[in-house]
Design a protein around this motif. Sequence first.
Motif, short mmCIF file in Angstrom:
data_model
loop_
_atom_site.label_atom_id
_atom_site.label_comp_id
_atom_site.label_asym_id
_atom_site.label_seq_id
_atom_site.Cartn_x
_atom_site.Cartn_y
_atom_site.Cartn_z
N ILE A 1 19.14 1.90 17.87
CA ILE A 1 19.05 0.52 17.37
C ILE A 1 17.59 0.07 17.31
N LEU A 2 16.81 0.39 18.35
CA LEU A 2 15.38 0.03 18.34
C LEU A 2 14.63 0.71 17.19
N LEU A 3 14.93 1.98 16.95
CA LEU A 3 14.27 2.72 15.88
C LEU A 3 14.63 2.14 14.52
N ILE A 4 15.90 1.89 14.30
CA ILE A 4 16.34 1.30 13.01
C ILE A 4 15.74 -0.09 12.84
N GLY A 5 15.68 -0.87 13.91
CA GLY A 5 15.09 -2.20 13.84
C GLY A 5 13.61 -2.16 13.51
N TYR B 1 11.95 -3.64 10.16
CA TYR B 1 10.90 -4.65 10.25
C TYR B 1 9.68 -4.24 9.44
N GLU B 2 9.25 -2.99 9.60
CA GLU B 2 8.08 -2.49 8.85
C GLU B 2 8.34 -2.52 7.35
N ALA B 3 9.56 -2.19 6.94
CA ALA B 3 9.90 -2.20 5.51
C ALA B 3 9.89 -3.62 4.96
N ALA B 4 10.40 -4.57 5.74
CA ALA B 4 10.48 -5.95 5.27
C ALA B 4 9.14 -6.67 5.33
N ILE B 5 8.44 -6.50 6.42
CA ILE B 5 7.18 -7.22 6.63
C ILE B 5 6.00 -6.40 6.14
N GLY B 6 5.95 -5.13 6.56
CA GLY B 6 4.87 -4.23 6.16
C GLY B 6 3.51 -4.70 6.63
N ASN B 7 2.51 -4.09 6.07
CA ASN B 7 1.13 -4.43 6.38
C ASN B 7 0.72 -5.57 5.47
N ARG B 8 0.53 -6.75 6.01
CA ARG B 8 0.26 -7.95 5.22
C ARG B 8 -1.22 -8.31 5.15
N GLU B 9 -2.10 -7.34 5.32
CA GLU B 9 -3.52 -7.67 5.19
C GLU B 9 -3.79 -8.13 3.77
N ALA B 10 -4.61 -9.15 3.64
CA ALA B 10 -4.90 -9.72 2.34
C ALA B 10 -5.63 -8.73 1.43
N ALA B 11 -6.55 -7.99 1.98
CA ALA B 11 -7.33 -7.06 1.17
C ALA B 11 -7.90 -5.97 2.05
N PRO B 12 -8.16 -4.81 1.46
CA PRO B 12 -8.83 -3.78 2.25
C PRO B 12 -10.26 -4.22 2.56
N VAL B 13 -10.80 -3.72 3.65
CA VAL B 13 -12.17 -4.04 4.04
C VAL B 13 -12.99 -2.77 3.85
N ILE B 14 -13.79 -2.75 2.79
CA ILE B 14 -14.54 -1.56 2.43
C ILE B 14 -16.03 -1.85 2.54
N ARG B 15 -16.72 -0.99 3.26
CA ARG B 15 -18.18 -1.09 3.41
C ARG B 15 -18.81 -0.03 2.52
N PHE B 16 -19.83 -0.43 1.76
CA PHE B 16 -20.51 0.49 0.85
C PHE B 16 -21.90 0.78 1.38
N GLU B 17 -22.29 2.03 1.25
CA GLU B 17 -23.57 2.46 1.76
C GLU B 17 -24.17 3.52 0.82
N ILE B 18 -25.47 3.49 0.64
CA ILE B 18 -26.14 4.52 -0.15
C ILE B 18 -26.31 5.74 0.75
N ALA B 19 -25.67 6.83 0.38
CA ALA B 19 -25.71 8.05 1.18
C ALA B 19 -26.97 8.86 0.88
N SER B 20 -27.35 8.91 -0.41
CA SER B 20 -28.55 9.67 -0.78
C SER B 20 -28.99 9.29 -2.18
N VAL B 21 -30.25 9.58 -2.48
CA VAL B 21 -30.83 9.44 -3.82
C VAL B 21 -31.57 10.74 -4.10
N GLU B 22 -31.15 11.45 -5.12
CA GLU B 22 -31.72 12.76 -5.43
C GLU B 22 -31.98 12.89 -6.93
N PRO B 23 -33.07 13.56 -7.32
CA PRO B 23 -33.26 13.88 -8.73
C PRO B 23 -32.13 14.79 -9.21
N ALA B 24 -31.64 14.54 -10.42
CA ALA B 24 -30.57 15.36 -11.01
C ALA B 24 -30.91 15.55 -12.49
#
Length: 140
Positions: A34-38, A42-65
Amino acid sequence: MNQDAHHPDGSAESRRRKDWLEWIAGGIGLLLAILLIGTIGYEAAIGNREAAPVIRFEIASVEPAGQFYLVEIEARNISESTAQQVEVEATLTNGGRETEKAVMTFDYVPGQSTVKGGVFFTNDPRAGNLQIRPLGYSQP
């Protein structure tokens, strides 16, 4: 012939003890089910309700190409939410004026992960000021 006299495990008291143990084990199993089914419900009905992903951007490298300069960008999603089609703009300025702009898209940025991609510039980004900003995303 009485079974109880020959087999101590076959006594009425022993059978009652086994019956209670079976009921207790069955009750614990039912409670866990019963706990497992509940939890799944719950996860199926409510799920992850975060408004938006939190993504951090960073310059990893700059190379001549070849005749260009490759700027490798790292996108680190620190949230549980997944994003797809994450569009990023890289703007190169020199002396306060914009000299170049490049746009790229990360196809998929899962929660709690890091992905890399790159943009090309004709001018050397190391000689100017390079800014990166997200433009948008869609939910999978």
